[in-house]
Each structure stands twice: as structure tokens, then as C-alpha cells.
Design a protein around this motif. Structure first.
Motif, short mmCIF file in Angstrom:
data_model
loop_
_atom_site.label_atom_id
_atom_site.label_comp_id
_atom_site.label_asym_id
_atom_site.label_seq_id
_atom_site.Cartn_x
_atom_site.Cartn_y
_atom_site.Cartn_z
N GLU A 1 -9.47 -2.07 3.47
CA GLU A 1 -8.84 -3.38 3.26
C GLU A 1 -7.85 -3.72 4.38
O GLU A 1 -7.87 -4.83 4.93
N THR B 1 0.83 -1.20 0.00
CA THR B 1 0.00 0.00 0.00
C THR B 1 0.86 1.24 0.00
O THR B 1 0.63 2.18 -0.78
N ARG C 1 -8.01 1.50 0.56
CA ARG C 1 -6.94 0.71 1.19
C ARG C 1 -7.12 0.66 2.70
O ARG C 1 -6.78 -0.34 3.34
#
Length: 245
Positions: A39, A12, A36
């Protein structure tokens, strides 16, 4: 073999750094940041608010463009953990929004969050030295108080987002910071208009419209707000955008 949490986190940061270098678009960057965050931090939704440089706060990005979530993200710019976070310049968390609603701590935000299906919320500041320019909010459907590690990783992501907004400019100059923040929010307004045009043309909801807009911009290697402006002036048609889907 699936990636470990540490590997996903490392990827990321690499992806975000790459966004800063190549074809940087701050609104697309913030949308990716919220996705992100969902996630990596195992939350159900995330959003960003930014300073409008006139003493107020406005929503800039969210992990979903669902209508009820967009409304909730707008409320949090005026009340809730996100608003408290930017006011105090520190992380704010609540593990049970039902209790907050009963105590009327956040009389508008807590009921709105509960109606949208969320039971817990936390927010971390986006800071430039001692100045807070925005915040990242994390929402969970379960009534679970975020642990210290989640807050720490969320803060790290928020710090990267702040660097992204400044886009390697001379961040120490307050007038450049104000200019960039105001420009970002103006571009967000153009994108809202483009979403409406696409939703009406394609008979889809706002989230699907935003997804189509992002996909088209990526495919064309152009900025999100640039494509939105082209939709507004007719240079790009809604059919062009959906044809890329």
C-alpha cells in the motif's frame, strides 16, 4: 478527505506499534507488514524471509497467498535480490528482471518472477545491529528501478519488523533470537497445513483460505498459529472458520 502518503505512513507505524503491545502474533504482524508495504510503497507484492538459524533462509510471510507467488517467495529464499540482500546485509535492487534473466544473474529467480508478472524487484535487510535476520522483498509489475525514498521507507518498515520479531525480548542474547526465529518458522508450517485444510473444505484457493483464517483469528482475538493448531487437532472446524466470514 483522503489521507496523504505521510499520514498513511504515520498510521502504519502506529498500527504496527499497537500490534506489538496488544495480542502480538509475529506471523500476523509480518503478513500485515507485507500488505502495508504494498500500500505505502506502491509496489505490487511484498514478502519476508527469515533465517532458519542453520545457515538457510525460509519464506515467512507474503502479501498474497496466491500459489504462483508462494512458489516465487520460496525461490527467493535461495536466489535473487532477497538472497543477495541477506548475504550482503544491504539493500539490493533491479529495475529490469528481463535484463537479469538475459544475463543469467539470477537464473532461477528472474524467470520465475517474470512468469509471475513482475519486472522489477528490490530487497532490504532486517537487521539486529550487525546481524541480518531476514529481508523484506518488494516486487513491481513495471520495469522501474525503485527510488532512494522507496528503499529508505522500506528499510524503516523492515527495521520495525525486526523489533516485532524480537517482541521486546532481550535481543542482545543470540540464543533468544535463534529460539524466536525457529519458533516463528515452525508456526508458519502449522499455518500452511491449516490453509490446506481450509482450501479443501471450502473449495477456495490458498489466499482465500489464509484470509479466512486471519479473519477468524482476529474476530476471536487469538493468535493466528494458535487457531491453526486448533484446526489441526479438531478443536476448531473449517466450518467454524468460514462461518465467521
Amino acid at each position: 478527505m483522503s489521507a496523504t502518503p505521510d499520514q498513511r505512513l504515520a498510521r502504519t507505524f502506529v498500527a504496527l506499534a499497537d500490534t506489538l503491545v496488544v495480542g502480538f502474533d509475529v506471523l500476523d504482524f509480518l503478513a500485515a507488514l507485507t500488505e502495508r508495504s504494498v500500500e505505502l510503497l506502491e509496489v505490487d507484492a511484498a514478502s519476508v524471509i527469515l533465517s532458519d538459524q542453520r545457515g538457510g533462509w525460509r519464506p515467512a510471510a507474503g502479501s498474497s497467498e496466491r500459489a504462483d507467488l508462494v512458489e516465487l517467495f520460496a525461490v527467493q529464499a535461495r536466489q535473487g535480490p532477497c538472497f543477495d540482500c541477506v548475504a550482503e546485509g544491504r539493500p539490493v535492487r533491479s529495475g529490469d528482471l528481463a535484463t537479469e534473466a538475459a544475463l543469467r544473474r539470477w537464473p532461477r529467480f528472474a524467470p520465475a518472477a517474470l512468469d509471475a508478472g513482475f519486472r522489477a524487484a528490490s530487497a532490504v535487510p532486517m537487521r539486529l545491529r550487525e546481524q541480518t535476520v531476514g529481508a523484506l522483498t518488494l516486487l513491481k509489475q513495471a520495469p522501474v528501478d525503485p527510488d532512494d525514498n522507496t528503499i529508505a521507507v522500506g528499510q524503516a518498515l523492515a527495521d520495525v519488523a525486526t523489533i516485532g520479531i524480537l517482541h521486546n525480548r532481550a535481543a542482545s542474547r543470540a540464543e533468544l533470537l535463534a529460539e524466536e526465529l525457529e519458533a516463528t518458522l515452525r508456526r508458519r508450517a502449522v499455518i500452511e497445513q491449516a490453509k490446506g485444510v481450509l482450501a479443501e473444505h471450502g473449495g477456495v484457493d490458498m489466499h482465500e483460505a489464509f484470509t479466512a483464517l486471519r479473519r477468524y483469528a482476529h474476530d476471536q482475538e487469538r493468535g493466528l498459529s494458535e487457531v491453526a493448531r486448533d484446526l489441526a487437532d479438531g478443536t476448531v472446524s473449517p466450518a467454524d472458520v468460514f462461518a465467521r466470514g
